[in-house]
Design a protein around this motif. Structure first.
Motif, PDB file in Angstrom:
ATOM      1  N   ARG A 219       0.810  -1.418  -0.094  1.00 49.53           N
ATOM      2  CA  ARG A 219       0.091   0.071   0.072  1.00 49.53           C
ATOM      3  C   ARG A 219       0.802   1.111  -0.126  1.00 49.53           C
ATOM      4  NH1 ARG A 219      -5.208   1.612   1.193  1.00 49.53           N
ATOM      5  NH2 ARG A 219      -5.277   3.721   2.352  1.00 49.53           N
ATOM      6  N   ALA A 220       2.184   1.232   0.685  1.00 53.81           N
ATOM      7  CA  ALA A 220       2.891   2.270   0.651  1.00 53.81           C
ATOM      8  C   ALA A 220       3.365   2.752  -0.516  1.00 53.81           C
ATOM      9  CB  ALA A 220       3.775   2.021   2.089  1.00 53.81           C
ATOM     10  N   ALA A 221       3.885   1.609  -1.354  1.00 57.52           N
ATOM     11  CA  ALA A 221       4.396   1.632  -2.617  1.00 57.52           C
ATOM     12  C   ALA A 221       3.779   2.051  -3.391  1.00 57.52           C
ATOM     13  CB  ALA A 221       4.900   0.185  -2.983  1.00 57.52           C
TER      14      ALA A 221
ATOM     15  N   THR B  55       9.227  -4.871   1.203  1.00 56.00           N
ATOM     16  CA  THR B  55       8.258  -5.066   0.334  1.00 56.00           C
ATOM     17  C   THR B  55       8.113  -3.771  -0.249  1.00 56.00           C
ATOM     18  OG1 THR B  55       7.190  -6.566   1.790  1.00 56.00           O
ATOM     19  CG2 THR B  55       5.614  -5.389   0.003  1.00 56.00           C
ATOM     20  N   ARG B  56       7.907  -2.466   0.132  1.00 56.62           N
ATOM     21  CA  ARG B  56       7.871  -1.071  -0.417  1.00 56.62           C
ATOM     22  C   ARG B  56       8.963  -1.018  -1.343  1.00 56.62           C
ATOM     23  NH1 ARG B  56      10.141   3.791   0.228  1.00 56.62           N
ATOM     24  NH2 ARG B  56       8.778   5.546  -0.290  1.00 56.62           N
ATOM     25  N   ALA B  57      10.146  -1.320  -1.192  1.00 56.62           N
ATOM     26  CA  ALA B  57      11.285  -1.218  -2.131  1.00 56.62           C
ATOM     27  C   ALA B  57      11.054  -1.985  -3.307  1.00 56.62           C
ATOM     28  CB  ALA B  57      12.572  -1.407  -1.407  1.00 56.62           C
ATOM     29  N   ILE B  58      10.675  -3.343  -3.196  1.00 53.37           N
ATOM     30  CA  ILE B  58      10.689  -4.234  -4.251  1.00 53.37           C
ATOM     31  C   ILE B  58       9.510  -3.621  -5.094  1.00 53.37           C
ATOM     32  CG2 ILE B  58       9.998  -6.514  -4.882  1.00 53.37           C
ATOM     33  CD1 ILE B  58      11.326  -7.680  -2.387  1.00 53.37           C
ATOM     34  N   ALA B  59       8.428  -3.200  -4.604  1.00 51.03           N
ATOM     35  CA  ALA B  59       7.315  -2.945  -5.232  1.00 51.03           C
ATOM     36  C   ALA B  59       7.523  -1.560  -6.099  1.00 51.03           C
ATOM     37  CB  ALA B  59       5.918  -2.833  -4.199  1.00 51.03           C
ATOM     38  N   LEU B  60       8.165  -0.708  -5.465  1.00 52.89           N
ATOM     39  CA  LEU B  60       8.711   0.524  -6.029  1.00 52.89           C
ATOM     40  C   LEU B  60       9.537   0.204  -7.387  1.00 52.89           C
ATOM     41  CD1 LEU B  60       9.211   2.980  -3.459  1.00 52.89           C
ATOM     42  CD2 LEU B  60       7.249   3.098  -5.075  1.00 52.89           C
ATOM     43  N   GLU B  61      10.408  -0.586  -7.320  1.00 49.38           N
ATOM     44  CA  GLU B  61      11.188  -0.977  -8.299  1.00 49.38           C
ATOM     45  C   GLU B  61      10.333  -1.673  -9.390  1.00 49.38           C
ATOM     46  OE1 GLU B  61      15.185  -3.697  -9.233  1.00 49.38           O
ATOM     47  OE2 GLU B  61      14.502  -3.419  -7.029  1.00 49.38           O
ATOM     48  N   VAL B  62       9.300  -2.372  -9.109  1.00 46.32           N
ATOM     49  CA  VAL B  62       8.644  -3.259 -10.045  1.00 46.32           C
ATOM     50  C   VAL B  62       7.723  -2.084 -10.893  1.00 46.32           C
ATOM     51  CG1 VAL B  62       6.699  -4.668 -10.521  1.00 46.32           C
ATOM     52  CG2 VAL B  62       8.589  -5.305  -9.045  1.00 46.32           C
ATOM     53  N   LEU B  63       7.167  -1.057 -10.059  1.00 46.17           N
ATOM     54  CA  LEU B  63       6.477  -0.092 -10.742  1.00 46.17           C
ATOM     55  C   LEU B  63       7.230   0.906 -11.431  1.00 46.17           C
ATOM     56  CD1 LEU B  63       4.108   0.791  -7.628  1.00 46.17           C
ATOM     57  CD2 LEU B  63       3.369  -0.523  -9.635  1.00 46.17           C
TER      58      LEU B  63
ATOM     59  N   ALA C  18       2.054  -5.753 -10.784  1.00 41.53           N
ATOM     60  CA  ALA C  18       2.968  -5.442 -10.113  1.00 41.53           C
ATOM     61  C   ALA C  18       3.216  -6.416  -8.908  1.00 41.53           C
ATOM     62  CB  ALA C  18       2.885  -4.010  -9.550  1.00 41.53           C
ATOM     63  N   LEU C  19       2.106  -6.880  -8.372  1.00 45.13           N
ATOM     64  CA  LEU C  19       2.050  -7.725  -7.242  1.00 45.13           C
ATOM     65  C   LEU C  19       2.671  -9.138  -7.630  1.00 45.13           C
ATOM     66  CD1 LEU C  19       1.261  -8.429  -4.212  1.00 45.13           C
ATOM     67  CD2 LEU C  19      -0.975  -8.955  -5.078  1.00 45.13           C
ATOM     68  N   ARG C  20       2.214  -9.868  -8.945  1.00 38.65           N
ATOM     69  CA  ARG C  20       2.633 -10.922  -9.341  1.00 38.65           C
ATOM     70  C   ARG C  20       4.179 -10.885  -9.388  1.00 38.65           C
ATOM     71  NH1 ARG C  20      -1.796 -10.652 -12.783  1.00 38.65           N
ATOM     72  NH2 ARG C  20      -0.556  -9.949 -14.574  1.00 38.65           N
ATOM     73  N   ASN C  21       4.670  -9.682 -10.128  1.00 36.62           N
ATOM     74  CA  ASN C  21       6.079  -9.952 -10.199  1.00 36.62           C
ATOM     75  C   ASN C  21       6.736  -9.249  -8.878  1.00 36.62           C
ATOM     76  OD1 ASN C  21       6.908  -9.724 -13.418  1.00 36.62           O
ATOM     77  ND2 ASN C  21       4.822  -8.706 -13.182  1.00 36.62           N
ATOM     78  N   SER C  22       6.332  -8.802  -7.974  1.00 39.90           N
ATOM     79  CA  SER C  22       6.919  -8.691  -6.723  1.00 39.90           C
ATOM     80  C   SER C  22       6.853  -9.906  -5.903  1.00 39.90           C
ATOM     81  CB  SER C  22       6.152  -7.389  -5.719  1.00 39.90           C
ATOM     82  OG  SER C  22       6.227  -6.361  -6.672  1.00 39.90           O
ATOM     83  N   ALA C  23       6.079 -11.018  -5.861  1.00 39.44           N
ATOM     84  CA  ALA C  23       6.050 -12.025  -5.149  1.00 39.44           C
ATOM     85  C   ALA C  23       7.309 -12.811  -4.955  1.00 39.44           C
ATOM     86  CB  ALA C  23       4.811 -12.926  -5.702  1.00 39.44           C
ATOM     87  N   THR C  24       7.918 -13.250  -5.795  1.00 42.89           N
ATOM     88  CA  THR C  24       9.026 -14.055  -5.820  1.00 42.89           C
ATOM     89  C   THR C  24      10.256 -13.135  -5.113  1.00 42.89           C
ATOM     90  OG1 THR C  24       8.530 -15.150  -7.681  1.00 42.89           O
ATOM     91  CG2 THR C  24      10.878 -15.095  -7.074  1.00 42.89           C
TER      92      THR C  24
ATOM     93  N   ILE D 177       6.512  -7.788  15.526  1.00 42.56           N
ATOM     94  CA  ILE D 177       6.794  -6.499  15.280  1.00 42.56           C
ATOM     95  C   ILE D 177       8.168  -6.584  14.799  1.00 42.56           C
ATOM     96  CG2 ILE D 177       7.442  -4.351  16.502  1.00 42.56           C
ATOM     97  CD1 ILE D 177       5.333  -5.035  18.542  1.00 42.56           C
ATOM     98  N   ILE D 178       9.186  -7.282  15.140  1.00 41.50           N
ATOM     99  CA  ILE D 178      10.516  -7.488  14.936  1.00 41.50           C
ATOM    100  C   ILE D 178      10.596  -7.888  13.335  1.00 41.50           C
ATOM    101  CG2 ILE D 178      12.832  -8.517  15.197  1.00 41.50           C
ATOM    102  CD1 ILE D 178      12.055  -8.579  18.138  1.00 41.50           C
ATOM    103  N   SER D 179       9.803  -8.584  13.094  1.00 45.19           N
ATOM    104  CA  SER D 179       9.933  -9.215  11.638  1.00 45.19           C
ATOM    105  C   SER D 179       9.204  -8.388  10.595  1.00 45.19           C
ATOM    106  CB  SER D 179       9.322 -10.826  11.653  1.00 45.19           C
ATOM    107  OG  SER D 179       7.816 -10.919  12.047  1.00 45.19           O
ATOM    108  N   ALA D 180       8.041  -7.793  11.174  1.00 46.28           N
ATOM    109  CA  ALA D 180       7.223  -6.826  10.240  1.00 46.28           C
ATOM    110  C   ALA D 180       8.173  -5.680   9.785  1.00 46.28           C
ATOM    111  CB  ALA D 180       5.977  -6.322  11.034  1.00 46.28           C
ATOM    112  N   ALA D 181       9.049  -5.086  10.676  1.00 43.04           N
ATOM    113  CA  ALA D 181       9.526  -3.721  10.256  1.00 43.04           C
ATOM    114  C   ALA D 181      10.464  -4.155   8.906  1.00 43.04           C
ATOM    115  CB  ALA D 181      10.555  -3.449  11.397  1.00 43.04           C
ATOM    116  N   PRO D 182      11.270  -5.146   8.923  1.00 40.98           N
ATOM    117  CA  PRO D 182      12.090  -4.988   7.521  1.00 40.98           C
ATOM    118  C   PRO D 182      11.283  -5.709   6.416  1.00 40.98           C
ATOM    119  CG  PRO D 182      12.542  -6.955   9.045  1.00 40.98           C
ATOM    120  CD  PRO D 182      11.639  -5.969   9.986  1.00 40.98           C
ATOM    121  N   ILE D 183      10.232  -6.234   6.697  1.00 41.93           N
ATOM    122  CA  ILE D 183       9.369  -6.858   5.431  1.00 41.93           C
ATOM    123  C   ILE D 183       8.691  -5.672   4.951  1.00 41.93           C
ATOM    124  CG2 ILE D 183       7.346  -8.196   5.068  1.00 41.93           C
ATOM    125  CD1 ILE D 183       7.985 -10.220   7.107  1.00 41.93           C
TER     126      ILE D 183
END
Length: 335
Positions: free
Chosen positions: A121-123, A224-232, A254-260, A214-220
């Motif tokens: 959503r942020a991306a 995720t934002r960086a990957i989706a922005l690159e795909v977009l 974008a979602l399909r290409n960001s999944a992997t 919380i600890i795992s969500a922060a880097p994800i």
């Protein structure tokens, strides 16, 4: 077949990798300067008794001989015995591993369930209020020390609000663990239809799982934002926009290409999360594999430390293997 070739390549690499890990751990532990012989022999032991204990552990031999003896035992499935508990290391690891896996599984599932949608959503709406808020949360999750987060959770939700049970294990001290089936008190309690035990296990899970999430969500979120922005920003997405495709279809592409790449990152995150989880386990007296390894390192229990590191290496290999299989199935060109 792509998967067959990939598995063959991985198996060829696993053996030398594990050998290097065994050798490195063995040398680091031996060079740490800690000598457990005095502890094992006892404070009243004579010099002759100390030497007898040293010889029984082959610690009077050259270090390369000690490594050869240890390696031979590992090949036979013998990780030695803990010098503190005098129990086989493998048995202790198998007893404690389900507790750590349960904690990590729930934490990563919740963390990914929050991190992936928030990052996407942020991306899709960069530099807006939601994007700024998500980046702040991600930075906060990176910055907070793990042990401090656990202590704050206990202080607020147990001491101040009295909403959560004390951080003293996986089940109430007034209850007996359920018959062991999976090693998870929650699942085993449900299997045994012991609702009191299952309820207690679920309540004990809440705070440590929330910390791991919380600890795992922060880097994800961040990745995720960086990957989706690159795909977009890729050429095919720009071409799709130029062709006038609806935003919904562009986001689906974008979602399909960001999944992997997102799944690949989560796999690496899981392997690194084991060490972080050990601090959570220590704060909540969880009794899992992480707490076992941390206690062994502090006490200088050589056999336990070596077994713990070997299990972490095998766990990492397994996680990366699962990720590689997923990538091979979704992206055959990567095989």
């Amino acid at each position: 077949m792509p998967i067959g070739r990939m598995l063959a390549r991985r198996l060829v690499l696993v053996v030398p990798l594990l050998f290097v890990i065994l050798l490195g751990t063995f040398m680091l532990v031996r060079l740490s300067g800690q000598d457990p012989v005095g502890l094992l022999a006892g404070p009243t032991a004579t010099a002759a008794e100390i030497e007898l204990v040293r010889a029984s552990l082959a610690l009077d031999q050259p270090i390369w001989v000690q490594f050869g003896v240890y390696l031979g035992k590992v090949v036979q499935g013998d990780l030695g015995a803990s010098w503190l508990s005098n129990r086989p290391v493998l048995a202790e690891i198998l007893d404690r591993a389900p507790a750590t896996l349960e904690l990590m599984a729930w934490g990563v599932l919740i963390g990914a369930g929050i991190g992936i949608p928030v990052g996407l959503r942020a991306a899709f709406r960069p530099d807006r209020a939601f994007d700024q808020l998500s980046r702040f949360f991600s930075l906060l999750g990176f910055s907070v020390p793990t042990y401090w987060l656990g202590l704050i959770m206990l202080f607020v939700f147990f001491y101040l609000l009295e909403w959560a049970p004390p951080g003293m294990g996986r089940i109430s001290l007034f209850l007996e663990p359920p018959p062991r089936v999976t090693g998870s008190y929650l699942i085993d309690g449900l299997i045994a239809a012991d609702w009191e035990v299952a309820s207690s296990a679920a309540s004990q899970l809440i705070l440590p799982v929330l910390c791991v999430a919380i600890i795992s969500a922060a880097p994800i979120i961040k990745q995720t934002r960086a990957i989706a922005l690159e795909v977009l920003a890729s050429d095919y997405i720009r071409y799709a926009r130029a062709q006038g495709l609806p935003k919904r279809e562009i986001r689906a592409m974008a979602l399909r290409n960001s999944a992997t790449p997102i799944v690949t990152f989560i796999g690496t995150e899981i392997t690194g999360l084991v060490g972080t989880t050990s601090l959570i386990e220590y704060v909540f007296a969880w009794g899992g594999l992480g707490q076992y390894g941390l206690s062994a390192i502090i006490a200088g229990d050589f056999a336990a430390v070596q077994g713990y590191v070997l299990m972490l290496a095998l766990f990492s290999v397994l996680v990366f293997l699962v990720v590689d299989i997923y990538v091979t199935l979704t992206e055959p060109r990567a095989a």
